[in-house]
Every structure is written in C-alpha cells, then in structure tokens.
Design a protein around this motif. Structure first.
Motif: not given
Ligand SMILES: [Zn+2]
Ligand SMILES: [Zn+2]
Ligand SMILES: [Zn+2]
Length: 493
Positions: A199-210, A212-217
């Motif tokens: 989870x530690x390895x993957x969760x940031x990439x996971x949230x970023x790709x799947x 994304x917060x609305x301000x992340x264009x």
C-alpha cells in the motif's frame, strides 16, 4: 513386410491431391520470415545450415509456395534473419545512451564503480567495474526497490476488481476483516493491497491516476482507464509501464525530479529504431516478448496508444512529451526492463554471453547481484541479456534485434568457429541424402546431433545456472501458429 513412406494430412481429410491442386502462391515477405523463424523454433539446427538447405526445407514445408533461392536470400537479409557478411545487418547500438549519471548509494559504491564513455551522439554510456576483489558467490550489490513498482499488465483487471493486490498483483488470500482492520483497501474504489508495504508503495500513484482531485489537471481518470484498456487489448506492457513511470515523474515534481533523473540515467533508444531491426512479425520470433505490438499495423498501434496516453495525461504536450519522446520512453523501458521492472544500477551492466555476475529477484527483498566467479579489482562486470543456454545463432539474433549489436564476445567467437566446422559436416551429410519428402525424418536426426547441448555448455568451466532467465510473465498476443500440414508415416506396402 517392406515399409514405404506415405504422407498423411493433419488438416485435410481429402489428402495429397488437395495440396497439389491448391493454386501456387508467392508468399509475402512477412509470411516467409515468420515461417523461417517458426522453423528455427521447432528445429534449431536449421539456423546453422546453408541457404540452399534452408530453401529446400522451406519448399517442403510449403508445397504451394512459389519461391526462388535468390529471393529468399534477399528477403531474409533485409529482415536481419541471415547474413554472410557481418557488416550487413542493421545495428543501432551506437545510437543507444543515457542523459544522466546514475547514482550509487554508499553501500553499492564499496564494491562497484561506474565509468563513463561518451558516444559520438552526445549520449552517455556506462560500464560497471569491480571496485575490489570479489569472491565467487559473494553479494556484489542490492537494489531493494525498482525505480517504481509496475503491476503486471495482465493483473490490472483483477486488481481493479479487488481480486489481486493493486501493487504487486499477487492473488489475495486475506479475509475482508484483515483488509479492513489494516486499512488495506481503497476508500474510493474496490482496489485492495496485500500488505502495508504494497500500500505504501502504490497508494500515491493509485490516487493520482484513479481518483485525481478536481484541481489536478495533469490526469484524467477516465482517460487513464481507457489507456489501460488500450494497453491490455494489445498486450502493450511497455506502454502501460511508461504510463506508470510518467505518473510517478509527475507526482515527484516536489522532490527535485529524482525519479525523472533516475529514469533518464538508463540507456535510451527509440522504439521505432529498434523495430527496424526486428526480425519478423514475431510469430515465434525474438523481438520484445513484452511488447506484443509487433504486427503489420505497429506504427498505427503506437500512435493510437500515444493518443490515448495524451487523453490520460492532458498536459503532457506542455511538458514536452511528443510521440518521438514517448517512443524513446518505450524503447528505454524495453532495453532495460528485468522481468517487467526497472533497476537503475543493474541496467548499467553490459552484456557478455559468459557473464561473471548473476542475480536473484524476489518481490520482498528486491534484486541481489552475486559474483558467478572470482573477479579481480578493476575487471568489468557483465550480465547476460539473453538465455545463455541458447545456441550462438539464436543468442546473437536476440541481441541484434533487441539491443542492436552483433555480439562478438569470446564465447560467441569460440562457438562461431566450432559452428563453421560443424556446418561443413552437416552439408556433407545432407548432400548424401536424397531430396524426396521421405528423407525428411532422416535429415532431422542427422541435424539434431549438431544442436548445442547442455553437456557442451558445461565443458570448459562454462557452467550456467539452470534457472533460465524467465521469459516475461505476461501474455503476448499471438497470431495463429501454422504447423506443417503433412506428417510422414511408414506403412506396410
Ligand atoms: Zn502486494
Ligand atoms: Zn482506489
Ligand atoms: Zn556473445
């Protein structure tokens, strides 16, 4: 009772006349190359025969083909499948190089040293040398983590449904209670991780790709899912890997571009250049088993996948990523990947068919590199990019099409001169055999004896680890494989 040889048809009940009645056809270059590569897979000894013998075999395998020896010779030459002159085949190793200095940690620097040689196009080339004397079987260095964890493409569907770990792809055996208690599930979708480590390895990439917060264009979640689908449909593991790496580079901006620099310290070459050296349409071929995207429509496929990539990462053009850079990323992944992952120091090792290091790779402890023999301080360390149990012709062809050079290491030179001597024997034994179809089985057995076998490899200290480098674990797209229509049987007269 005397026996005679008869042809039996595997695919057609009506028998021999059918083949004879079939209209003659001129095979395309692709059909011809595919059949030659398939033959070499089925009967490796045919890699070592003269063009005349190969031509004869092809006409037996394909009775309806209208081919001539000079045409076959020419076609195979143009597809890097045969060359009598070593200067003839297309190579691209002189166009491979990296943009950055790879960085060693203190522990690694105790035993190894990186040396730079600048190639003529301004790219950097690296070699790894022993910093001190190394004993056989001693661990030389570790890389605990790859550049970034890349889920095997064929696990992405299961991971999406929460049936395998979203980071390592292992099937999940844990109870839902365990998952909830350890907070190993995603709060926004059905993704689950097998451990806190994953989870530690993957969760940031996971949230970023799947998610994304609305301000992340920078990411479009629906676009990313569509890109994953394109990669899955076409078994393009390398494109998917580049997507994950690119996401990590975008995420990493705050940390001084560490991931980008490490990625750019790996040797690069455009995938389009590599494809020029590809030896066939890859039915049983040797080119990029991880890519799948070798087909007549490969250029279309790459640009399709790039369009889809741009929809997943809407700002990538502003970041300077165009189709050519994308193809460089693909090529960089393909020439460096080890079982679908990138290890930045291991990738700097050059190739030798008689390597002096070996590696062990496992999901928990990462990559360990050992000395295969005693190594003196200042000696260069070599790994092997191909299966060392393969014969010299196949090894050199794999290296040529995938890494763009013709290997002339000491073992290749020894094997080539042994092969030249053997070739004379084969030609003599074949010329004593008649060319009627009935002689095929005899020919096979006389050729088989010329195959390099294990005992030959084990001689003269050329001991090889029996764990053969695993073929990439992902499915590659296969076209239907054609087999000979005719089998020969002995029947009573
Ligand atoms: Zn896991
Ligand atoms: Zn999620
Ligand atoms: Zn070699």
């Amino acid at each position: 009772m005397p026996l005679k040889i008869e042809q039996a048809h595997l695919n057609d009940e009506s028998g021999q006349n059918e083949v004879l009645n079939e209209p003659k056809k001129v095979p395309t270059a692709e059909e011809l190359c595919d059949d030659v590569v398939l033959l070499w897979r089925q009967e490796p000894a045919f890699e070592d025969v003269d063009m005349g013998v190969l031509f004869e075999k092809l006409t037996l395998r394909n009775p309806t083909w209208e081919i001539t020896l000079p045409e076959v010779d020419d076609t195979l030459l143009h597809h890097n499948l045969s060359f009598s002159d070593e200067s003839l085949p297309f190579t691209y190793a002189d166009q491979v190089g990296s943009l950055h200095h790879p960085s060693l940690n203190d522990k690694q620097a105790e035993k190894i040293q990186l040396r730079e040689t600048r190639s003529h196009n301004g790219l950097l080339n690296w070699s790894v040398f022993a910093q001190k004397d190394l004993r056989q079987d001693e661990v030389i260095f570790y890389e605990h983590e790859p550049l970034t964890h890349i889920l095997p493409l064929d696990k992405t569907s299961l991971a999406e449904k929460g049936r395998s770990c979203a980071s390592c792809g292992h099937s999940l055996t844990q109870s839902s209670q365990f998952t909830v208690k350890n907070m190993l599930d995603c709060q926004q979708c059905s993704a689950v991780w097998c451990s806190k480590h994953c989870k530690r390895l993957d969760s940031a990439t996971h949230s970023f790709l799947k998610h994304p917060v609305s301000k992340n264009k920078k990411v479009n979640a629906a676009g990313w899912l569509a890109f994953e689908e394109v990669c899955r449909e076409n078994a393009m593991h390398s494109a998917y890997a580049v997507g994950i790496i690119y996401a990590r580079i975008l995420l990493d901006k705050q940390e001084g571009n560490h991931i980008r620099k490490q990625f750019e310290s790996l040797a690069q070459v455009s995938q389009s250049l590599r494809e020029k050296a590809a030896d066939s349409t890859n039915v049983g071929g040797t080119f990029d088993k991880s890519t799948g995207a070798i087909s007549s429509d490969k250029h279309w496929l790459w640009s399709q996948s790039f369009d889809s990539f741009c929809k997943a990462f809407p700002t990538c053009a502003e970041g300077g990523l165009d189709l050519e850079t994308y193809l460089e990323y693909i090529g960089r992944f393909n020439i460096n990947q080890l079982e679908g992952q990138l290890f930045t120091i291991y990738s700097q090792l050059n190739h030798n068919c008689e390597p002096n290091v070996r590696h062990e790779l496992d999901a928990k402890s990462g990559l360990k590199v050992f000395a295969r023999k005693n190594i003196k301080k200042g000696e260069e360390l070599f790994t092997t990019y191909v299966n060392p149990l393969h014969g010299v012709t196949l090894r050199r062809r794999e290296l040529l099409v995938n890494w763009g050079f013709l290997c002339s290491c000491p073992r290749c030179q020894r094997d080539l001169s042994a092969r030249r001597n053997r070739k004379t024997d084969i030609t003599i034994s074949l010329s004593e055999t008649s060319v009627s179809p009935g002689s095929t089985s005899r020919r096979k057995s006389s050729l088989k004896s010329s195959k390099p076998d294990l005992s030959e490899l084990l001689k003269n200290g050329q001991e090889f680890d029996l764990e053969i480098p695993t073929e990439f674990g992902f499915d590659r797209r296969r076209k239907s494989v054609r087999f000979d229509d005719v089998v020969l049987t002995a029947v009573e007269e």
